[in-house]
Write an enzyme that holds these catalytic residues in place. Structure first.
Site, PDB file in Angstrom:
ATOM      1  CB  CYS A   1      -9.878   5.274   0.591  1.00 24.46           C
ATOM      2  SG  CYS A   1      -8.338   5.876   1.309  1.00 24.46           S
TER       3      CYS A   1
ATOM      4  CE1 TYR B   1       2.610   5.724  -3.235  1.00 25.94           C
ATOM      5  CE2 TYR B   1       1.441   3.899  -4.275  1.00 25.94           C
ATOM      6  CZ  TYR B   1       2.593   4.413  -3.706  1.00 25.94           C
ATOM      7  OH  TYR B   1       3.705   3.635  -3.614  1.00 25.94           O
ATOM      8  N   GLY B   2      -3.039   9.267  -3.415  1.00 25.72           N
ATOM      9  CA  GLY B   2      -4.351   9.742  -3.859  1.00 25.72           C
ATOM     10  C   GLY B   2      -4.358  11.068  -4.583  1.00 25.72           C
TER      11      GLY B   2
ATOM     12  CG  ASP C   1      -1.733   1.244   1.379  1.00 21.24           C
ATOM     13  OD1 ASP C   1      -2.348   1.637   0.372  1.00 21.24           O
ATOM     14  OD2 ASP C   1      -1.788   1.848   2.465  1.00 21.24           O
ATOM     15  CB  SER C   2       0.165   4.791  -0.579  1.00 19.13           C
ATOM     16  OG  SER C   2      -1.044   4.813   0.153  1.00 19.13           O
TER      17      SER C   2
ATOM     18  CG  HIS D   1      -6.096   5.679   5.445  1.00 19.54           C
ATOM     19  ND1 HIS D   1      -5.409   5.164   4.371  1.00 19.54           N
ATOM     20  CD2 HIS D   1      -5.161   6.210   6.274  1.00 19.54           C
ATOM     21  CE1 HIS D   1      -4.116   5.395   4.533  1.00 19.54           C
ATOM     22  NE2 HIS D   1      -3.939   6.033   5.684  1.00 19.54           N
TER      23      HIS D   1
ATOM     24  CB  CYS E   1      -2.980   0.988  -2.459  1.00 17.29           C
ATOM     25  SG  CYS E   1      -3.089   2.753  -2.807  1.00 17.29           S
ATOM     26  CG  ASN E   2      -9.412   1.348  -2.602  1.00 23.74           C
ATOM     27  OD1 ASN E   2     -10.414   0.800  -3.038  1.00 23.74           O
ATOM     28  ND2 ASN E   2      -9.002   1.166  -1.350  1.00 23.74           N
TER      29      ASN E   2
HETATM   30  N1  DGL Z   1      -4.028   3.758   0.146  1.00 23.72           N
HETATM   31  C1  DGL Z   1      -4.705   4.822  -0.523  1.00 23.72           C
HETATM   32  C2  DGL Z   1      -5.981   4.282  -1.169  1.00 23.72           C
HETATM   33  O1  DGL Z   1      -6.514   3.269  -0.792  1.00 23.72           O
HETATM   34  C3  DGL Z   1      -5.047   5.964   0.426  1.00 23.72           C
HETATM   35  C4  DGL Z   1      -3.860   6.754   0.882  1.00 23.72           C
HETATM   36  C5  DGL Z   1      -3.177   7.495  -0.242  1.00 23.72           C
HETATM   37  O2  DGL Z   1      -3.732   8.465  -0.791  1.00 23.72           O
HETATM   38  O3  DGL Z   1      -2.076   7.087  -0.574  1.00 23.72           O
HETATM   39  O4  DGL Z   1      -6.467   4.869  -2.096  1.00 23.72           O
END
Ligand code: DGL
Length: 277
Positions: free
Chosen positions: A191, A49-50, A17-18, A193, A80-81
């Protein structure tokens, strides 16, 4: 068709994930597939990453995949989405390892559980901008209506530990207002989180709206994938660290948040210079 040996069965699954958010997916995999070893990588140096572009995310994901390959993983979960939405379709053509993301499984669950055909998606700007959730949902049933809403402040609020704070609740009310007006009966927590804000979101949306956490269906999908390839672990590893954690920066902060998400305490987190991969 790829051929796998029995040794592959006991190799770890790479999950990335990010940052820390993907641990909500890792946690579900640990629960559903307790025999599997996991190598988790959180790109804490380059989160979020978003808010980044497709090209940048693709470069990051290629590096992480190369790193996980050095750990001899047998499969990869893009937990990670945003990375799933922007990079999965390209990466899966480039590697020989089985790989699965979180967007398709989340879309599938939502399409199955919605009764009134009106589905909301909350996610990062990038995931909403990719249009992938509506695309997958409509490919399952073109009659379904999908309403997306980016909630960029949720990630930093969760990372600051403000999951039960009135400030977070006020922001959530503003973000969710337009989805409440759309009469949705299903809401995808698109997402990593957001499952950590589940009770707050539930309180605002009410019991009439089903909350979908893609992590659950992703873990089921991983099981199916490993079974299909004949590499599902049938016993827990002996004498080895079952779960390994790597980050690109800030191991201490990662570990602190991770220990509030996972059902066990992490003892070591190693820092990797991901730009070297
Ligand atoms: N892991 C990212 C997601 O699921 C959220 C955090 C990010 O923006 O990196 O989209």
């Amino acid at each position: 068709m790829e051929s796998y040996t029995s040794a592959d069965r006991y190799a770890p699954v790479g999950v990335f994930d990010s940052g820390v958010g993907g641990l909500t997916v890792a946690r579900e995999i640990m629960r559903q597939l307790p025999e599997e070893r996991l190598v988790y990588f959180g790109d804490t140096a380059r989160v979020p990453y978003g808010s980044k572009s497709r090209g940048t995310i693709l470069r990051f994901v290629r590096q992480i995949v190369r790193f996980l390959e050095t750990k001899q993983v047998k499969a990869i979960v893009v937990a990670c989405n945003t990375a799933s939405a922007y990079a999965l379709d390209t990466i899966e053509k480039e590697i020989r390892l089985p790989i699965i993301g979180v967007v398709k499984p989340g879309a599938k669950t939502a399409a199955e559980v919605s009764r009134n055909g009106r589905i909301g998606v909350i996610a990062t700007d990038a995931t909403i901008g990719s249009g992938l959730y509506p695309q997958f949902i409509r490919s399952i049933n073109p009659a379904l209506q999908v309403f997306g809403k980016a909630c960029p402040l949720f990630v930093p609020l969760v990372e600051e530990g403000m999951t039960h704070d009135f400030v977070t609740e006020e922001i959530a009310r503003r973000y969710l207002k337009e989805l409440q007006e759309k009469d949705i009966d299903t809401l995808i927590l698109g997402c990593t989180h957001y499952p950590l804000l589940r009770s707050l979101i539930r309180g605002i949306m009410g019991d009439g709206v089903q909350l979908v956490n893609p992590a659950y269906e992703t873990a089921l999908g991983l099981r199916r994938l490993l079974e299909e390839k004949g590499i599902l672990a049938d016993r827990a590893p002996e004498g080895e660290e079952k779960y390994q954690y790597y980050v690109s920066d800030g191991a201490e902060k990662f570990q602190m948040i991770a220990n509030s998400i996972l059902p066990h305490q992490i003892r070591t987190t190693q820092v990797v210079d991901i730009e070297n991969y």
